[in-house]
Design a protein around this motif. Sequence first.
Motif, PDB file in Angstrom:
ATOM      1  N   THR A 170      17.198  28.126 -52.950  1.00  0.00           N
ATOM      2  CA  THR A 170      16.821  27.064 -54.591  1.00  0.00           C
ATOM      3  C   THR A 170      17.685  25.655 -54.236  1.00  0.00           C
ATOM      4  O   THR A 170      17.849  24.741 -54.869  1.00  0.00           O
ATOM      5  N   THR A 171      17.720  25.255 -52.739  1.00  0.00           N
ATOM      6  CA  THR A 171      17.883  23.966 -52.365  1.00  0.00           C
ATOM      7  C   THR A 171      17.137  22.008 -52.468  1.00  0.00           C
ATOM      8  O   THR A 171      15.579  23.027 -52.327  1.00  0.00           O
ATOM      9  N   ASP A 172      17.286  22.081 -53.552  1.00  0.00           N
ATOM     10  CA  ASP A 172      16.292  21.230 -53.513  1.00  0.00           C
ATOM     11  C   ASP A 172      16.385  19.616 -52.760  1.00  0.00           C
ATOM     12  O   ASP A 172      16.967  18.696 -53.195  1.00  0.00           O
ATOM     13  N   ALA A 173      16.398  19.726 -51.055  1.00  0.00           N
ATOM     14  CA  ALA A 173      15.802  18.896 -50.615  1.00  0.00           C
ATOM     15  C   ALA A 173      15.016  19.192 -49.238  1.00  0.00           C
ATOM     16  O   ALA A 173      15.065  20.754 -49.348  1.00  0.00           O
ATOM     17  N   ASP A 174      14.346  18.428 -48.333  1.00  0.00           N
ATOM     18  CA  ASP A 174      13.902  18.716 -47.703  1.00  0.00           C
ATOM     19  C   ASP A 174      14.645  19.587 -46.627  1.00  0.00           C
ATOM     20  O   ASP A 174      15.442  18.918 -46.258  1.00  0.00           O
ATOM     21  N   THR A 175      13.965  21.027 -46.289  1.00  0.00           N
ATOM     22  CA  THR A 175      15.134  21.104 -45.013  1.00  0.00           C
ATOM     23  C   THR A 175      14.861  22.051 -44.157  1.00  0.00           C
ATOM     24  O   THR A 175      13.452  22.269 -43.782  1.00  0.00           O
ATOM     25  N   THR A 176      15.523  21.551 -43.010  1.00  0.00           N
ATOM     26  CA  THR A 176      15.394  23.203 -42.003  1.00  0.00           C
ATOM     27  C   THR A 176      15.466  24.269 -41.275  1.00  0.00           C
ATOM     28  O   THR A 176      16.569  23.789 -40.929  1.00  0.00           O
ATOM     29  N   LEU A 177      15.145  25.245 -41.458  1.00  0.00           N
ATOM     30  CA  LEU A 177      15.613  26.482 -41.341  1.00  0.00           C
ATOM     31  C   LEU A 177      15.640  26.588 -39.806  1.00  0.00           C
ATOM     32  O   LEU A 177      14.488  27.062 -39.341  1.00  0.00           O
ATOM     33  N   TYR A 178      16.499  27.065 -39.055  1.00  0.00           N
ATOM     34  CA  TYR A 178      16.352  27.438 -37.944  1.00  0.00           C
ATOM     35  C   TYR A 178      16.976  29.049 -38.135  1.00  0.00           C
ATOM     36  O   TYR A 178      17.304  29.695 -38.349  1.00  0.00           O
ATOM     37  N   ALA A 179      16.141  29.576 -36.871  1.00  0.00           N
ATOM     38  CA  ALA A 179      16.311  31.089 -36.235  1.00  0.00           C
ATOM     39  C   ALA A 179      17.858  31.176 -36.675  1.00  0.00           C
ATOM     40  O   ALA A 179      18.423  30.657 -34.964  1.00  0.00           O
ATOM     41  N   VAL A 180      18.088  32.135 -36.076  1.00  0.00           N
ATOM     42  CA  VAL A 180      19.504  32.567 -35.737  1.00  0.00           C
ATOM     43  C   VAL A 180      19.297  33.843 -34.875  1.00  0.00           C
ATOM     44  O   VAL A 180      18.542  35.127 -35.689  1.00  0.00           O
ATOM     45  N   TRP A 181      20.054  33.982 -33.383  1.00  0.00           N
ATOM     46  CA  TRP A 181      19.537  35.407 -32.817  1.00  0.00           C
ATOM     47  C   TRP A 181      21.110  35.987 -32.328  1.00  0.00           C
ATOM     48  O   TRP A 181      22.428  34.763 -32.147  1.00  0.00           O
ATOM     49  N   LYS A 182      20.750  37.225 -31.768  1.00  0.00           N
ATOM     50  CA  LYS A 182      21.875  37.478 -31.690  1.00  0.00           C
ATOM     51  C   LYS A 182      21.524  38.249 -30.303  1.00  0.00           C
ATOM     52  O   LYS A 182      20.088  39.130 -30.119  1.00  0.00           O
ATOM     53  N   GLN A 183      21.434  37.944 -29.031  1.00  0.00           N
ATOM     54  CA  GLN A 183      22.019  38.359 -27.356  1.00  0.00           C
ATOM     55  C   GLN A 183      21.653  39.973 -27.395  1.00  0.00           C
ATOM     56  O   GLN A 183      22.570  40.347 -28.282  1.00  0.00           O
ATOM     57  N   ASP A 184      20.645  40.641 -27.478  1.00  0.00           N
ATOM     58  CA  ASP A 184      20.506  41.319 -27.078  1.00  0.00           C
ATOM     59  C   ASP A 184      21.373  43.033 -26.002  1.00  0.00           C
ATOM     60  O   ASP A 184      21.852  41.845 -24.669  1.00  0.00           O
ATOM     61  N   PRO A 185      22.076  43.715 -25.842  1.00  0.00           N
ATOM     62  CA  PRO A 185      22.574  43.551 -24.593  1.00  0.00           C
ATOM     63  C   PRO A 185      22.416  43.671 -22.987  1.00  0.00           C
ATOM     64  O   PRO A 185      22.582  43.840 -21.998  1.00  0.00           O
ATOM     65  N   ALA A 186      20.875  44.295 -23.370  1.00  0.00           N
ATOM     66  CA  ALA A 186      20.038  44.351 -21.980  1.00  0.00           C
ATOM     67  C   ALA A 186      19.181  43.579 -22.721  1.00  0.00           C
ATOM     68  O   ALA A 186      18.376  44.900 -23.864  1.00  0.00           O
TER      69      ALA A 186
END
Length: 170
Positions: free
Chosen positions: A71-87
Amino acid sequence: TTLYAVWKANTYTITYNANGGSGAPAAQTKTHGTALTLSSTTPTRQGYTFQGWADSADAAAAQYQPDDSFTTDADTTLYAVWKQDPASITFVTRSGTSVTATITCSAANATAYCAAYTASGQMVALIAAAVTGDGAAHAYTFSLPTGSYAAVKVFLVDSGFRPLCPSMEG
C-alpha cells in the motif's frame, strides 16, 4: 462553458532486487491509493532460502511476502531477504578415483560422505570426512580405492545421520 478538472492518479514503480540472487520479478506499477498485489515470482540463490521482501538491502527479516498487499504510495525498491541454508554442496568433480566437492556448512558436527557405485547401482565404496562448520565454502577431496565406478555421490549429514542438504552426483 463549464470547465471540469480531469485528475489522473499518480503511479509509482515497485522494483524488485534479488539482492545477491537471481530471477527477481519484473517491476510493477502501483496506482496512488490502490493496493498492489506483489508478484508471486520468487528469486533463487545457491545455498540460501528466500524469506520474502524488505525495503532495505540489509534487512534481517522480511516485511512482505509474495502475493502480499502493498500500500505504500511511493517509488520503492524491494530487496530479497535471504537465510543461509545450514549446508550446501555446490560443486563435485571427479578425476579417476579422486572426487572433490565444494561444501558450505554452518552446522556443527557435520560429516560429508562420498559413495561410489557400480553400473548396477551397488555401493562399493564409502569415504567420510569431517566438515568445517564455519559457514564458508571449503573444498574436500575424497580418494576412492582403485576401481571402476559408474557414479559417485556426495552427501552431508549431521551427527544423527540426518541429511543437511540435497546430495550431489559427480
